[in-house]
Scaffold this active site. Sequence first.
Site, PDB file in Angstrom:
ATOM      1  N   CYS A 132      -9.056 -30.770 -10.925  1.00 41.12           N
ATOM      2  CA  CYS A 132      -7.768 -31.480 -10.927  1.00 41.12           C
ATOM      3  C   CYS A 132      -7.890 -32.959 -10.552  1.00 41.12           C
ATOM      4  O   CYS A 132      -7.226 -33.817 -11.146  1.00 41.12           O
ATOM      5  CB  CYS A 132      -6.784 -30.800  -9.987  1.00 41.12           C
ATOM      6  SG  CYS A 132      -7.519 -30.284  -8.434  1.00 41.12           S
ATOM      7  N   HIS A 245      -1.642 -34.218  -6.117  1.00 38.39           N
ATOM      8  CA  HIS A 245      -2.715 -35.017  -5.525  1.00 38.39           C
ATOM      9  C   HIS A 245      -2.432 -36.497  -5.793  1.00 38.39           C
ATOM     10  O   HIS A 245      -1.947 -36.865  -6.870  1.00 38.39           O
ATOM     11  CB  HIS A 245      -4.062 -34.690  -6.174  1.00 38.39           C
ATOM     12  CG  HIS A 245      -4.596 -33.313  -5.867  1.00 38.39           C
ATOM     13  ND1 HIS A 245      -3.999 -32.418  -4.998  1.00 38.39           N
ATOM     14  CD2 HIS A 245      -5.734 -32.691  -6.310  1.00 38.39           C
ATOM     15  CE1 HIS A 245      -4.727 -31.300  -4.942  1.00 38.39           C
ATOM     16  NE2 HIS A 245      -5.775 -31.441  -5.725  1.00 38.39           N
TER      17      HIS A 245
HETATM   18  P1  NAP Z   1      -5.591 -18.190  -5.763  1.00 38.01           P
HETATM   19  O1  NAP Z   1      -4.158 -18.525  -5.593  1.00 38.01           O
HETATM   20  O2  NAP Z   1      -6.369 -17.758  -4.577  1.00 38.01           O
HETATM   21  O3  NAP Z   1      -5.698 -17.030  -6.898  1.00 38.01           O
HETATM   22  C1  NAP Z   1      -6.924 -16.437  -7.235  1.00 38.01           C
HETATM   23  C2  NAP Z   1      -6.717 -15.543  -8.441  1.00 38.01           C
HETATM   24  O4  NAP Z   1      -7.980 -14.988  -8.829  1.00 38.01           O
HETATM   25  C3  NAP Z   1      -5.820 -14.345  -8.147  1.00 38.01           C
HETATM   26  O5  NAP Z   1      -5.108 -13.990  -9.306  1.00 38.01           O
HETATM   27  C4  NAP Z   1      -6.828 -13.259  -7.814  1.00 38.01           C
HETATM   28  O6  NAP Z   1      -6.347 -11.962  -8.004  1.00 38.01           O
HETATM   29  C5  NAP Z   1      -7.885 -13.551  -8.840  1.00 38.01           C
HETATM   30  N1  NAP Z   1      -9.151 -12.962  -8.473  1.00 38.01           N
HETATM   31  C6  NAP Z   1      -9.896 -13.211  -7.377  1.00 38.01           C
HETATM   32  N2  NAP Z   1     -11.001 -12.416  -7.377  1.00 38.01           N
HETATM   33  C7  NAP Z   1     -10.927 -11.664  -8.500  1.00 38.01           C
HETATM   34  C8  NAP Z   1     -11.755 -10.665  -9.063  1.00 38.01           C
HETATM   35  N3  NAP Z   1     -12.881 -10.267  -8.499  1.00 38.01           N
HETATM   36  N4  NAP Z   1     -11.373 -10.103 -10.241  1.00 38.01           N
HETATM   37  C9  NAP Z   1     -10.223 -10.495 -10.837  1.00 38.01           C
HETATM   38  N5  NAP Z   1      -9.407 -11.437 -10.346  1.00 38.01           N
HETATM   39  C10 NAP Z   1      -9.755 -12.016  -9.197  1.00 38.01           C
HETATM   40  O7  NAP Z   1      -6.406 -19.390  -6.377  1.00 38.01           O
HETATM   41  P2  NAP Z   1      -5.909 -20.504  -7.418  1.00 38.01           P
HETATM   42  O8  NAP Z   1      -5.486 -21.714  -6.691  1.00 38.01           O
HETATM   43  O9  NAP Z   1      -4.993 -19.908  -8.422  1.00 38.01           O
HETATM   44  O10 NAP Z   1      -7.289 -20.904  -8.092  1.00 38.01           O
HETATM   45  C11 NAP Z   1      -8.044 -19.971  -8.834  1.00 38.01           C
HETATM   46  C12 NAP Z   1      -9.260 -20.666  -9.414  1.00 38.01           C
HETATM   47  O11 NAP Z   1      -8.831 -21.642 -10.370  1.00 38.01           O
HETATM   48  C13 NAP Z   1     -10.090 -21.459  -8.402  1.00 38.01           C
HETATM   49  O12 NAP Z   1     -11.025 -20.648  -7.750  1.00 38.01           O
HETATM   50  C14 NAP Z   1     -10.720 -22.502  -9.266  1.00 38.01           C
HETATM   51  O13 NAP Z   1     -11.897 -21.999  -9.865  1.00 38.01           O
HETATM   52  C15 NAP Z   1      -9.677 -22.747 -10.318  1.00 38.01           C
HETATM   53  N6  NAP Z   1      -8.883 -23.932  -9.970  1.00 38.01           N
HETATM   54  C16 NAP Z   1      -9.086 -25.008 -10.680  1.00 38.01           C
HETATM   55  C17 NAP Z   1      -8.388 -26.134 -10.386  1.00 38.01           C
HETATM   56  C18 NAP Z   1      -8.678 -27.359 -11.136  1.00 38.01           C
HETATM   57  O14 NAP Z   1      -8.921 -28.319 -10.472  1.00 38.01           O
HETATM   58  N7  NAP Z   1      -8.614 -27.358 -12.450  1.00 38.01           N
HETATM   59  C19 NAP Z   1      -7.454 -26.203  -9.393  1.00 38.01           C
HETATM   60  C20 NAP Z   1      -7.244 -25.082  -8.652  1.00 38.01           C
HETATM   61  C21 NAP Z   1      -7.972 -23.945  -8.973  1.00 38.01           C
HETATM   62  P3  NAP Z   1      -5.719 -11.129  -6.758  1.00 38.01           P
HETATM   63  O15 NAP Z   1      -4.351 -11.703  -6.524  1.00 38.01           O
HETATM   64  O16 NAP Z   1      -5.691  -9.730  -7.282  1.00 38.01           O
HETATM   65  O17 NAP Z   1      -6.634 -11.327  -5.609  1.00 38.01           O
HETATM   66  O1  3JN Z   2      -9.271 -28.433  -3.753  1.00 37.86           O
HETATM   67  C1  3JN Z   2      -8.630 -28.824  -4.734  1.00 37.86           C
HETATM   68  O2  3JN Z   2      -7.658 -29.571  -4.615  1.00 37.86           O
HETATM   69  C2  3JN Z   2      -9.053 -28.399  -6.090  1.00 37.86           C
HETATM   70  C3  3JN Z   2      -9.853 -27.180  -6.036  1.00 37.86           C
HETATM   71  C4  3JN Z   2     -10.508 -26.699  -7.054  1.00 37.86           C
HETATM   72  C5  3JN Z   2     -11.361 -25.545  -6.931  1.00 37.86           C
HETATM   73  C6  3JN Z   2     -11.149 -24.636  -5.903  1.00 37.86           C
HETATM   74  C7  3JN Z   2     -11.978 -23.537  -5.757  1.00 37.86           C
HETATM   75  C8  3JN Z   2     -13.025 -23.345  -6.619  1.00 37.86           C
HETATM   76  C9  3JN Z   2     -12.395 -25.334  -7.834  1.00 37.86           C
HETATM   77  C10 3JN Z   2     -12.572 -26.264  -8.978  1.00 37.86           C
HETATM   78  O3  3JN Z   2     -11.725 -26.259  -9.851  1.00 37.86           O
HETATM   79  O4  3JN Z   2     -13.541 -27.005  -9.039  1.00 37.86           O
HETATM   80  C11 3JN Z   2     -13.239 -24.235  -7.657  1.00 37.86           C
HETATM   81  C12 3JN Z   2     -14.394 -23.998  -8.567  1.00 37.86           C
HETATM   82  O5  3JN Z   2     -14.141 -23.441  -9.622  1.00 37.86           O
HETATM   83  O6  3JN Z   2     -15.516 -24.319  -8.210  1.00 37.86           O
END
Ligand code: NAP
Ligand code: 3JN
Length: 338
Positions: A132, A245
């Site tokens: 992000c 952000h």
């Molecule tokens: P979150 O609110 O903690 O949600 C995590 C999601 O992943 C939940 O739906 C969870 O399901 C699921 N999950 C976790 N472990 C799993 C497994 N073993 N099998 C299936 N589903 C599983 O986190 P979030 O903020 O949505 O972020 C999720 C991911 O998106 C991050 O880890 C990161 O890689 C990515 N992300 C990217 C950005 C970006 O900068 N583009 C920003 C934020 C996040 P349950 O509810 O069943 O646990």
């Molecule tokens: O911390 C933030 O504001 C963005 C977080 C992104 C993030 C959180 C957990 C795992 C990432 C990402 O998108 O890079 C990951 C990951 O996939 O490594």
Amino acid sequence: MVKKDQYNVAVAGATGAVGRKMLEILEQRKFPVANLKALASARSVGQALPFNGNSLAVEELKDDSFEGVDIALFSAGAGVSHQFAPAAVKSGCVVIDNSSAFRMEPEVPLVVPEVNPDAIGDNPGIIANPNCSTIQMVVALKPIHDKYKIKRVVVSTYQSVSGSGQKAIDELQNQTKNILAGKAAEPDVYPHQIAFNCLPHIDNFLDSGYTKEEMKMVNETQKILGDSSIRISPTTVRVPVFYSHSESINVETVGPINAKEVRELLSGMDGICVVDNPESNEYPLAIDSEGRDEVFVGRIRDDISCENAINFWVVSDNLHKGAALNAVQIAEYLVKPR
Ligand code: NAP
Ligand code: 3JN
């Protein structure tokens, strides 16, 4: 990808902060969905999520979850993407992955549709969504790089807690309530209290002293802009803000640059909204950008300490343009006639 009237879509991580946003945005933007699968861990089976006036039963993410799926949006963390995305591609679907799992793989396009849509190509298997903090920065940097060629970027981020998921949103809320009620605030998601505090620490520290989040900003920006000569010096900071952000960015260019020209240049760009009237206290604010599609830019001014350099302030909703919207825009690009 084969063009159809409607597509079978899966969201892996549908119960998370990003996954829920993906469902909301697919619905709002009327993405042509035939069938939508909401996938999460076994813990969430039994939950229901709203989509297009219906209630979707959450299914457990498994190896065979992607049979018949055309497009899968992943946001369940890098480990889950590593485990399931290659099999999803083998079963014939395009994966748009929000995690860091494949971003730096040379053959995987890393895409921000306003910046480098052509990187997608004709037969993508996995398309990576950048971090992000990178997304909102490159949307602002791209026109500047095209016109002036960027030499160096110094960036400090002010990142909201929603970037760390739903648990962190709850933690800021609970700590704030507890502290205001004179009670103790126990840290859990973060190593220190986040309420009424700023933590210069996002993701793990590396031997260099930089964090992984900081190095994501460096490596991903160079890959998206296709220029590894751009030098980038980042400091990423978690602040007690729920959504959006903010970034303070200093850009030094090869040739002369000035604030007035940059204000005009950015004002005409897709996906950018310039808010820059300091005389009436108008500049981009986290609270104003919540739920909005644009990257907001303001405080554009010449750098008084360096020739050929400017400063500006960039704000965007990290769950929206920084994650879910960017992924849905990539999906839209895949299905639109070209
Ligand atoms: P979150 O609110 O903690 O949600 C995590 C999601 O992943 C939940 O739906 C969870 O399901 C699921 N999950 C976790 N472990 C799993 C497994 N073993 N099998 C299936 N589903 C599983 O986190 P979030 O903020 O949505 O972020 C999720 C991911 O998106 C991050 O880890 C990161 O890689 C990515 N992300 C990217 C950005 C970006 O900068 N583009 C920003 C934020 C996040 P349950 O509810 O069943 O646990
Ligand atoms: O911390 C933030 O504001 C963005 C977080 C992104 C993030 C959180 C957990 C795992 C990432 C990402 O998108 O890079 C990951 C990951 O996939 O490594």
